[in-house]
Design a protein around this motif. Structure first.
Motif, short mmCIF file in Angstrom:
data_model
loop_
_atom_site.label_atom_id
_atom_site.label_comp_id
_atom_site.label_asym_id
_atom_site.label_seq_id
_atom_site.Cartn_x
_atom_site.Cartn_y
_atom_site.Cartn_z
N SER A 178 0.67 -1.11 -0.02
CA SER A 178 -0.07 0.25 0.04
C SER A 178 0.79 1.35 -0.10
O SER A 178 0.63 1.98 -0.62
CB SER A 178 -0.95 -0.05 1.29
OG SER A 178 -1.78 1.22 1.18
N ALA A 179 1.84 1.30 0.75
CA ALA A 179 2.90 2.44 0.81
C ALA A 179 3.49 2.54 -0.36
O ALA A 179 3.40 3.61 -1.00
CB ALA A 179 3.77 2.27 2.09
N LYS B 90 13.58 1.12 6.04
CA LYS B 90 14.74 0.89 5.33
C LYS B 90 14.33 0.55 3.84
O LYS B 90 14.87 0.75 3.00
CB LYS B 90 15.70 -0.03 6.05
CG LYS B 90 16.66 0.61 7.05
CD LYS B 90 17.39 -0.53 7.67
CE LYS B 90 18.21 -0.06 8.83
NZ LYS B 90 19.19 -1.07 9.37
N GLU B 91 13.20 -0.52 4.05
CA GLU B 91 12.97 -1.20 2.92
C GLU B 91 11.99 -0.02 2.05
O GLU B 91 12.31 -0.05 0.74
CB GLU B 91 11.95 -2.19 3.07
CG GLU B 91 12.70 -3.44 3.76
CD GLU B 91 12.07 -4.68 3.69
OE1 GLU B 91 12.64 -5.83 3.68
OE2 GLU B 91 10.75 -5.00 3.96
N ILE B 92 11.39 0.76 2.54
CA ILE B 92 10.50 1.67 1.83
C ILE B 92 11.51 2.95 1.16
O ILE B 92 11.24 3.24 -0.10
CB ILE B 92 9.44 2.47 2.61
CG1 ILE B 92 8.32 1.67 2.93
CG2 ILE B 92 9.06 3.66 1.99
CD1 ILE B 92 7.60 2.22 4.12
N LYS B 93 12.53 3.09 1.79
CA LYS B 93 13.47 4.23 1.37
C LYS B 93 14.09 3.58 0.03
O LYS B 93 14.52 3.89 -0.77
CB LYS B 93 14.55 4.53 2.28
CG LYS B 93 14.04 5.31 3.44
CD LYS B 93 15.28 5.47 4.35
CE LYS B 93 14.49 7.06 5.46
NZ LYS B 93 15.63 7.30 6.38
N ALA B 94 14.56 2.28 0.32
CA ALA B 94 15.38 1.51 -0.73
C ALA B 94 14.62 1.44 -2.06
O ALA B 94 14.95 1.50 -3.10
CB ALA B 94 15.90 0.42 -0.06
N ILE B 95 13.38 0.84 -1.92
CA ILE B 95 12.60 0.49 -2.67
C ILE B 95 11.82 1.59 -3.75
O ILE B 95 11.58 1.57 -4.85
CB ILE B 95 11.16 -0.40 -2.39
CG1 ILE B 95 11.72 -1.84 -1.66
CG2 ILE B 95 10.27 -0.79 -3.25
CD1 ILE B 95 10.85 -2.73 -0.95
N ALA B 96 11.30 2.44 -2.87
CA ALA B 96 10.66 3.73 -3.49
C ALA B 96 11.33 5.02 -3.50
O ALA B 96 10.87 5.98 -4.17
CB ALA B 96 9.39 4.02 -2.45
N LYS C 123 11.93 6.13 -10.07
CA LYS C 123 13.30 5.86 -9.51
C LYS C 123 13.86 7.64 -9.17
O LYS C 123 14.80 7.81 -8.49
CB LYS C 123 14.29 5.64 -10.52
CG LYS C 123 14.14 4.22 -10.86
CD LYS C 123 15.31 3.42 -11.62
CE LYS C 123 15.07 1.89 -11.94
NZ LYS C 123 16.12 1.32 -12.55
N ASP C 124 13.15 8.57 -9.52
CA ASP C 124 13.25 10.00 -8.82
C ASP C 124 12.98 9.79 -7.25
O ASP C 124 12.30 9.31 -6.71
CB ASP C 124 12.38 11.08 -9.48
CG ASP C 124 12.65 11.23 -10.78
OD1 ASP C 124 13.91 10.92 -11.35
OD2 ASP C 124 11.91 11.76 -11.55
N ASN C 125 14.12 10.51 -6.44
CA ASN C 125 14.11 10.52 -5.28
C ASN C 125 13.01 11.80 -4.57
O ASN C 125 12.75 12.48 -5.13
CB ASN C 125 15.46 10.83 -4.59
CG ASN C 125 16.31 9.72 -4.31
OD1 ASN C 125 16.55 9.12 -5.49
ND2 ASN C 125 16.69 9.43 -3.18
N VAL D 286 13.09 7.12 -1.60
CA VAL D 286 12.54 8.14 -0.51
C VAL D 286 13.63 8.37 0.60
O VAL D 286 14.37 7.42 1.04
CB VAL D 286 11.21 7.73 0.44
CG1 VAL D 286 10.78 9.01 1.36
CG2 VAL D 286 10.04 7.55 -0.78
N ASP D 287 14.06 9.77 0.70
CA ASP D 287 15.20 10.23 1.24
C ASP D 287 14.66 9.97 3.02
O ASP D 287 15.64 9.69 3.85
CB ASP D 287 15.67 11.47 1.03
CG ASP D 287 16.06 11.55 -0.45
OD1 ASP D 287 16.66 10.57 -0.74
OD2 ASP D 287 16.10 12.65 -0.80
N ASN D 288 13.52 10.42 3.37
CA ASN D 288 13.08 10.56 4.88
C ASN D 288 11.82 10.04 4.71
O ASN D 288 10.99 10.37 4.29
CB ASN D 288 13.21 12.16 5.46
CG ASN D 288 14.81 12.35 5.29
OD1 ASN D 288 15.67 11.76 6.22
ND2 ASN D 288 15.19 13.28 4.42
N ILE D 289 11.49 9.32 6.00
CA ILE D 289 10.18 8.89 6.30
C ILE D 289 9.79 9.63 7.58
O ILE D 289 10.26 9.52 8.66
CB ILE D 289 9.98 7.52 6.54
CG1 ILE D 289 10.48 6.49 5.25
CG2 ILE D 289 8.56 7.16 7.09
CD1 ILE D 289 9.55 6.61 4.13
#
Length: 623
Positions: free
Chosen positions: A569-570, A609-615, A586-588, A617-620
């Motif tokens: 979902s995220a 960690k996974e959301i940052k790596a997969i999507a 792949k844009d940050n 994203v620099d910060n959650i």
């Protein structure tokens, strides 16, 4: 085939007799009721003047060409108009005298309440002839040429009506005529109207065994379950035994002799039996018996297929009987399924198969039956020059309920081919990802791995159940949703950074192998070729996928399912936002806000960690 007939003959189930049978005057052969179809056509019905003494009696008929074969006129016993006339003589329009009889099956509300009985206009005429012991007049020969008709001998039945009506009008016997919609039986091969003729034929006893056949049918599992009604309804309509002899040049010879003098019959002593090579056989009456030249109805041969498959009559055939499955079309329930049940039951005392799977037909792309004249035939050779056999098979599985007819659809075959390509490409990616993997090493699976394995376990359970119930559409639909949307679109994307960067790589490799191998096995029944090639290339070069065991359901971890659902979902939400802003996936993104369910608090750090790596994203920011 001949042995099965001889065995049934010895049990008293096969006999030769002279009876009314359905007859095709075009094909010049007896046919069974199952070889007839009913069609509606427009015809003329004529009011013809009969006479009781000097009193006119109008009778309506659609078959004036059979007037010369009228053997009685019938009325209802309760019809007050005729109660005092029953037993008197009726003069037909052709001048013949026949009795007036009473019968409860006459419809006194139709016309004048009187009906002519001819041998034979329809099945009811046959019933009345036997019920009232009426004489038989041969109306036409085997070629459909009228005989015993005074003025019309030598005329073919298809042309006789016009001549007879013309003559009757000349005699002043036609008092009315009008068009009528009529349902007639036609031969399913040539589509020409069938007749009822008296003929010496070979029969298989069915009527005494109707209850046994019904019980055997109910012992089998029908898929879909409602299709058993087609068999039972057909069984309930049967009133005569099965005429099994055919006057054709090709077919299995009936292994019997008959005596023209005393009408005795005997089975052949040696098999195979060919009438032109048959040994001389003397009848007990002193005459020489005649080898039968008629051949068997083709359903005689095909009705013992479960026995042939089992190896009957060789030793050990009982180990393979009954067959597990009979797949067949709905339209031949009354022939193939019915005759197989009857014949195998009489020969073995048991049902012929455990399951019977009924399917519809593939229609032309225009939704009508394929026909060369319509130009809507789909050429299999041309089809396979563009698409794989697996794509065509998958289209059948995807095309809906198996029992219904379905139009052929090129677009759906293209989509099925896309699925075959997806299976190929995904397995190729998995194979490349397994480079250097030690499959014997125990690894600790991550929550993401446990999620896809838990989903796989659910899918395996459901797909196996659907296959077991022959619900191919349900099985393949659920499998494809899992494979394409969850495994390919999400899990493969989720673990690419792990494979490329060596993060929990061995767990990812083990999970990829487990899921991909199971997916190939689940697709194997409907896409046998691509799955076989991929399975041997990637997983086991020494075994066919079709002899390997199907995957079994494993453990389902509810917490991991929640983890995977949240992650999907995220990622979907982030991808959708990027798309709306015209960004590449792949844009940050600098910051993304997410609300974490309480049950996933222990996995917060891993999820981040996974959301940052997969999507990318620099910060959650968690809330």
């Amino acid at each position: 085939v001949q042995k099965s007939l001889v065995d049934m003959y010895k049990e008293g189930d096969i006999y030769r007799a002279k009876h009314p049978v359905f007859w095709c005057v075009k094909c010049k052969s007896a046919i069974a009721k199952s070889e007839t179809e009913e069609i509606e056509r427009e015809t003329m019905i004529y009011d013809l003047e009969f006479k009781i003494g000097d009193e006119p009696l109008l009778i309506a008929t659609t078959r004036p060409e059979l007037l010369h074969a009228v053997v009685a006129v019938a009325v209802h016993p309760d019809d007050e108009r005729y109660k005092d006339k029953v037993g008197s003589t009726v003069t037909t329009p052709l001048g013949n005298e026949v009795p007036l009889i009473a019968d409860k099956d006459v419809d006194m509300e139709f016309g004048t309440g009187a009906v002519m009985i001819a041998t034979f206009g329809d099945k009811q005429d046959v019933i009345w002839m036997y019920r009232h012991n009426l004489p038989y007049i041969k109306a036409m020969d085997d070629n459909g040429i009228l005989v015993n008709s005074q003025w019309f001998d030598g005329t073919h039945v298809t042309k006789a009506k016009e001549l007879v009506v013309s003559k009757l009008k000349e005699l002043g016997k036609v008092k009315g005529e009008k068009k009528l919609k009529q349902v007639v039986k036609v031969h399913d091969r040539c589509k020409k109207p069938s007749e009822l003729l008296m003929s010496n034929q070979w029969f298989a006893k069915i009527i005494p065994y109707k209850k046994d056949i019904e019980e055997a049918a109910k012992e089998m599992e029908w898929h879909p379950s409602f299709t058993i009604t087609y068999m039972l309804d057909w069984l309930n309509t049967l009133e005569w035994d099965w005429v099994i002899s055919r006057q054709r040049h090709f077919g299995t010879p009936l292994p019997f002799y008959y005596c023209e003098k005393c009408e005795k019959t005997e089975a052949a002593d040696k098999l195979p039996f060919y009438p032109e090579k048959a040994e001389r056989k003397e009848c007990s009456c002193g005459a020489t018996m005649i080898p039968e030249t008629a051949v068997a109805d083709c359903w005689i041969d095909s009705s013992i297929t479960p026995l042939v498959i089992a190896g009957w009559p060789e030793a050990g055939w009982e180990n393979y009987y009954p067959s597990d499955l009979r797949p067949q079309g709905i339209e031949i329930i009354r022939s193939w399924a019915f005759y197989t049940t009857y014949r195998c039951l009489r020969l073995t005392g048991k049902k012929p198969f455990k399951h019977i799977l009924l399917h519809g037909n593939v229609l032309g792309p225009d939704g009508t039956k394929m026909s060369k004249s319509k130009g809507n035939v789909v050429d299999p050779a041309e089809l396979l020059s563009k698409y794989s056999a697996d794509a065509v098979r998958l289209w059948v599985a995807f095309s809906g309920s198996l029992e219904r007819d379905r139009p052929f659809n090129y677009d759906q075959v293209k989509r099925a081919q896309n699925l075959v390509n997806k299976i190929w490409n995904s397995t190729r990616f998995v194979a490349l990802s397994l480079d250097g993997w030690n499959k014997d090493k125990e690894v600790e699976r991550t929550p993401m791995d446990k999620w896809i394995l838990s989903r796989l376990s659910q899918v395996v359970s459901n797909v196996r159940s659907s296959y077991g119930n022959f619900e191919y559409y349900k099985a393949v639909s659920e499998l494809t949703t899992f494979f394409w949307e969850e495994f390919c679109d999400y899990y493969l994307e989720f673990i690419k950074h792990r494979i490329y960067n060596g993060i929990d790589k061995e767990a990812a490799q083990a999970t990829l192998a487990d899921v991909m191998e199971a997916v190939l096995k689940l697709y194997a029944p409907v896409a046998p070729f691509v799955t076989e090639e991929l399975y041997k290339a990637v997983f086991n070069p020494n075994m066919s996928i079709h002899t390997s065991p199907m995957p079994e359901p494993g453990l389902v971890d509810d917490e991991s399912l929640t983890y995977g659902s949240f992650l999907m979902s995220a990622i979907s939400e982030i991808r959708r936002a990027k798309k709306e802003k015209g960004m590449s996936i792949k844009d940050n993104i600098d910051v993304w806000k997410l609300e974490l369910p309480q049950t996933l608090q222990p996995h917060k750090e891993r999820l981040e960690k996974e959301i940052k790596a997969i999507a990318f994203v620099d910060n959650i920011e968690w809330s």
